[in-house]
Design a protein around this motif. Structure first.
Motif, short mmCIF file in Angstrom:
data_model
loop_
_atom_site.label_atom_id
_atom_site.label_comp_id
_atom_site.label_asym_id
_atom_site.label_seq_id
_atom_site.Cartn_x
_atom_site.Cartn_y
_atom_site.Cartn_z
N ALA A 51 46.26 -21.98 -8.09
CA ALA A 51 44.83 -21.72 -7.87
C ALA A 51 43.98 -22.67 -8.70
O ALA A 51 42.98 -23.22 -8.22
CB ALA A 51 44.51 -20.27 -8.22
N GLN B 3 32.89 -22.49 -8.79
CA GLN B 3 34.32 -22.64 -9.06
C GLN B 3 34.77 -21.78 -10.21
O GLN B 3 35.90 -21.27 -10.21
CB GLN B 3 34.70 -24.11 -9.26
CG GLN B 3 34.03 -24.82 -10.39
CD GLN B 3 34.78 -26.11 -10.67
OE1 GLN B 3 35.99 -26.11 -10.76
NE2 GLN B 3 34.05 -27.21 -10.80
N LEU C 4 37.99 -17.40 -1.36
CA LEU C 4 38.38 -18.74 -0.93
C LEU C 4 37.53 -19.19 0.25
O LEU C 4 37.06 -20.33 0.32
CB LEU C 4 39.86 -18.72 -0.55
CG LEU C 4 40.54 -20.07 -0.43
CD1 LEU C 4 40.43 -20.83 -1.74
CD2 LEU C 4 42.01 -19.89 -0.08
N PHE D 1 36.98 -29.14 -5.43
CA PHE D 1 35.65 -29.48 -5.94
C PHE D 1 35.50 -30.93 -6.38
O PHE D 1 34.41 -31.45 -6.45
CB PHE D 1 35.29 -28.57 -7.11
CG PHE D 1 34.81 -27.23 -6.67
CD1 PHE D 1 33.49 -27.01 -6.37
CD2 PHE D 1 35.70 -26.18 -6.52
CE1 PHE D 1 33.04 -25.78 -5.96
CE2 PHE D 1 35.27 -24.95 -6.10
CZ PHE D 1 33.94 -24.75 -5.82
N THR E 90 40.23 -14.96 -8.73
CA THR E 90 41.63 -15.21 -8.36
C THR E 90 42.58 -14.78 -9.46
O THR E 90 43.57 -14.08 -9.21
CB THR E 90 41.84 -16.70 -8.07
OG1 THR E 90 40.83 -17.12 -7.17
CG2 THR E 90 43.19 -16.95 -7.46
N ASN F 153 41.52 -25.43 -7.02
CA ASN F 153 40.12 -25.42 -7.42
C ASN F 153 39.67 -26.85 -7.78
O ASN F 153 38.61 -27.31 -7.37
CB ASN F 153 40.01 -24.51 -8.65
CG ASN F 153 38.60 -24.10 -8.92
OD1 ASN F 153 37.79 -24.08 -8.02
ND2 ASN F 153 38.33 -23.76 -10.16
N VAL G 282 34.15 -20.22 -0.99
CA VAL G 282 34.17 -21.52 -1.64
C VAL G 282 34.27 -22.63 -0.60
O VAL G 282 33.50 -23.59 -0.62
CB VAL G 282 35.34 -21.59 -2.65
CG1 VAL G 282 35.52 -23.00 -3.15
CG2 VAL G 282 35.09 -20.65 -3.81
N PHE H 199 35.26 -18.33 -8.64
CA PHE H 199 36.49 -18.32 -7.85
C PHE H 199 37.71 -18.15 -8.74
O PHE H 199 38.61 -17.36 -8.47
CB PHE H 199 36.59 -19.63 -7.04
CG PHE H 199 37.92 -19.83 -6.37
CD1 PHE H 199 38.31 -19.01 -5.33
CD2 PHE H 199 38.77 -20.84 -6.78
CE1 PHE H 199 39.53 -19.19 -4.71
CE2 PHE H 199 39.99 -21.02 -6.17
CZ PHE H 199 40.37 -20.19 -5.14
N LEU H 200 37.72 -18.91 -9.86
CA LEU H 200 38.85 -18.83 -10.79
C LEU H 200 38.99 -17.44 -11.37
O LEU H 200 40.08 -16.86 -11.39
CB LEU H 200 38.64 -19.82 -11.94
CG LEU H 200 39.21 -21.19 -11.72
CD1 LEU H 200 39.16 -21.98 -13.00
CD2 LEU H 200 40.65 -21.07 -11.24
#
Lengths: 314, 320
Positions: B21, B290, A140, B29, B297, B25, A143, B293-294
């Protein structure tokens, strides 16, 4: 109760919150820890005057090895590593302390509110905490830092805004038990407002726990700063322990064999973290008397002390 | 709590967390100021058809709430957009990277947990001895070193003897499958060692304090009074009860595992998820960022969910 009498009573309370902690702070581990942190604090406060050379202009050759003139050698730009590490310590400690302070404030507000009021406030706040605990923070941070752009203040905000969860949990548990103490009920029936009870009677009791948490939060913050810096998300112009290691790695200090460009910064981070760990855990141990006794002790056969049993239990 | 209630609660929590999440996200973005740069259709050097297709799929000219539903729909179909860097679908890139990360992180984590439990038990049981002091202080020391520092030290020490870049020898043409396997194993040694050193210390400290808590319980005194052998007291009385806090806390170190994996992949140029995230940051490849990140997570949330289920298996009070 008025005047001196009230003062005496609150002093007695404060003593009870700190009882045992004072003794723990004189243990060798705690003194070593405090000494290390103090050393680095002094070093970073007086960084400008202590550095032997400039941390921005070259004073020797590229990757010069350590010598009597340059104790820790030079980096890829011919800058004295000792000066760099002292300067970097200042910024790293600043980032560590400010973001840990931020995390402690958010964490204690969450913890005190949900522990004190309970009910739906507790449910909502703890659900939010649970989400923050589960989401992988470093990703996080990457990002957020990448979207906002690399800068030191972003790093501080991002670390502070994500680091508060464990503090909130610990404080909540402590406030929940304090809430049921007789003296809180008494003050409540005397007609004291919530704010007054929290500020005068609960927060002072939390002090040692908050300090232990703050110290451990500083270490995590410094750690995260080095990680973010290593990924190029800190301010590229700022000198921190993280960016020193990152620059050295990026500019092939390893293949040049210039270990002296990496090792000092890494050792400083480790030293600060060991110091904070020793100090923080000494306080924690003092607050948790159950840890003092073991029925499988290798050396001696000891019984659990009476602290932690009966009505006197912590 | 009755049977099923706990599992049901944890399942709902995991699903809601993933959903939060996903939404976060999206907001980060697409909605927040400054995120205009991240418009999914701005793939550099892309053909006009690809841009139009992306704009249509994600409804980039539509209002935000409509974009949100399109985003969720495309996500369910595994469509995360197209990478700015190599113009391949993000999902394909991530799948490949994930496959590379798995052996590294799985080996490192499992060894670190086993090692951490062993040293943690030792430190708790032998408390007050020289061996305990050495073992605990060693753990604190490794806990204190930043991951990237440990990785770079291993690089300096072993760079000549062990492969230090990537996950296979680029000149390994004509290797038999067996030789290829050995080659990848050799490439794994340094990154996995770094990960173990980073993680085992934290596990040691967790296991040690959980064991110290249980060793002070009255049932340990009873077990000792009954004359049970030490080994039995440790394994079936102390460790069995210490397992509950251990599982909870080790699950919480998933965050450090992710951090460690990212740094290690960057240092050793391991072509996994962490390195994908890193190069996405460097090249401002927002769709990859992104997507990465997904994936991370969701994986962490699912692993936490597994830890919750394990906790349920371990704690008989929850099944009653």
């Amino acid at each position: 109760m008025t005047g001196p009498e009230a003062g005496k009573a609150s002093a007695a309370r404060r003593r009870s919150a700190w009882s045992g902690v004072g003794a723990a702070l004189t243990r060798p581990a705690a003194i070593i820890g405090l000494g290390i942190i103090g050393f680095f604090l002094v070093l970073s406060i007086f960084a400008q005057w202590i550095q032997p050379y400039s941390s921005s202009t070259p004073s020797c050759g590229v990757f010069d090895p350590p010598s009597p003139a340059h104790w820790l050698g030079c980096d890829d730009g011919g800058i004295d590593v000792l000066s760099l590490v002292i300067q970097g310590g200042q910024v790293s400690m600043f980032v560590g302390f400010t973001s840990a302070g931020m995390a402690i404030i958010i964490g204690s507000i969450f913890g005190i509110l949900s522990g004190y009021f309970g009910g739906w406030i507790d449910t909502v706040l703890m659900r939010i905490t649970d989400y923050f605990i589960v989401i992988p923070q470093i990703v996080l941070m990457i990002v957020v830092a990448a979207v906002w752009g690399p800068s030191l203040s972003h790093v501080i905000i991002v670390i502070g805004a994500l680091l508060w969860t464990s503090t909130a949990r610990v404080i909540r548990a402590q406030v929940k038990t304090l809430r049921e103490r007789t003296y809180i009920h008494r003050v409540e029936s005397l007609g004291a407002g919530h704010l007054r009870i929290i500020w005068r009677h609960i927060v002072p009791q939390l002090a040692p726990l908050l300090i232990a948490n703050a110290v451990l939060a500083v270490t995590v913050a410094i750690f995260n700063e080095t990680a973010l810096a290593f990924l190029g998300l800190s301010d590229p112009t700022a000198v921190t322990w993280g960016t020193i290691m990152e620059h050295a790695f990026d500019r092939n200090a390893i293949s040049a064999g210039a270990w002296w460009a990496i090792v000092p910064a890494g050792l400083c981070v480790a030293a600060v973290i060991v110091g904070a760990y020793l100090w923080g855990t000494s306080i924690e141990d003092a607050l948790n008397p159950r840890l003092r006794i073991s029925y499988l002790s290798a050396r001696s056969w000891r019984l659990r002390p009476l602290v932690g049993r009966g009505p006197d239990a912590l | 709590m009755h049977l099923g209630g706990y599992v049901w609660k944890r399942s709902v929590f995991a699903i809601v967390t993933i959903f939060v999440a996903l939404s976060f996200n999206f907001v980060l973005f697409r909605v927040l100021p400054g995120s205009a740069v991240s418009s999914l259709a701005r793939v550099p050097h892309a053909s006009a058809e690809l841009k139009h297709a992306l704009e249509a799929q994600f409804g980039l000219d539509k209002p935000v709430w409509e974009q949100y539903f399109l985003y969720l729909r495309e996500l369910l179909h595994g469509n995360l957009g197209v990478s700015f860097a190599n113009r391949q679908p993000v999902s394909a890139n991530l799948l490949e990277a994930f496959g590379n990360t798995l052996p590294l992180v799985a080996t490192g984590t499992v060894i670190a947990i086993v090692l951490g439990i062993a040293t943690g038990i030792y430190s708790a049981v032998r408390r007050g001895t020289v061996g305990e002091t050495v073992s605990t202080n060693l753990a604190v020391l490794f806990y204190a070193f930043p991951t990237q520092f440990l990785g770079m030290m291993l690089l300096i020490l072993f760079a000549g003897y062990l492969p230090s870049v990537g996950m296979s020898d680029p000149f390994a043409v004509g290797f038999s499958p067996g030789e290829q396997f050995v080659d990848v194993l050799r490439h794994l040694i340094l990154p996995v060692t770094t990960l173990i050193l980073t993680l085992y210390a934290e596990n040691t400290l967790i296991v040690r304090s959980a064991m110290l808590e249980t060793l002070g319980e009255d049932y340990i005194l009873t077990a000792r009074a009954k004359g049970l052998p030490l080994r039995r007291i440790i394994s079936s009385y102390a460790l069995r009860n210490a397992m509950l806090p251990i599982v909870t806390q080790v699950a919480l170190t998933l965050g450090s595992i992710v951090t460690g994996a990212i740094l290690i992949e960057v240092i050793f140029s391991w072509p996994g998820i962490g390195r994908a995230l890193y190069s996405a940051v460097l090249s401002r490849d927002y769709p990859m960022l992104q997507g990465g990140f997904l994936v991370v997570t969701v994986t962490v949330v699912l692993l936490n969910y597994l830890a919750d289920l394990l906790y349920y298996r371990l704690d008989p009070r929850l099944t009653r």
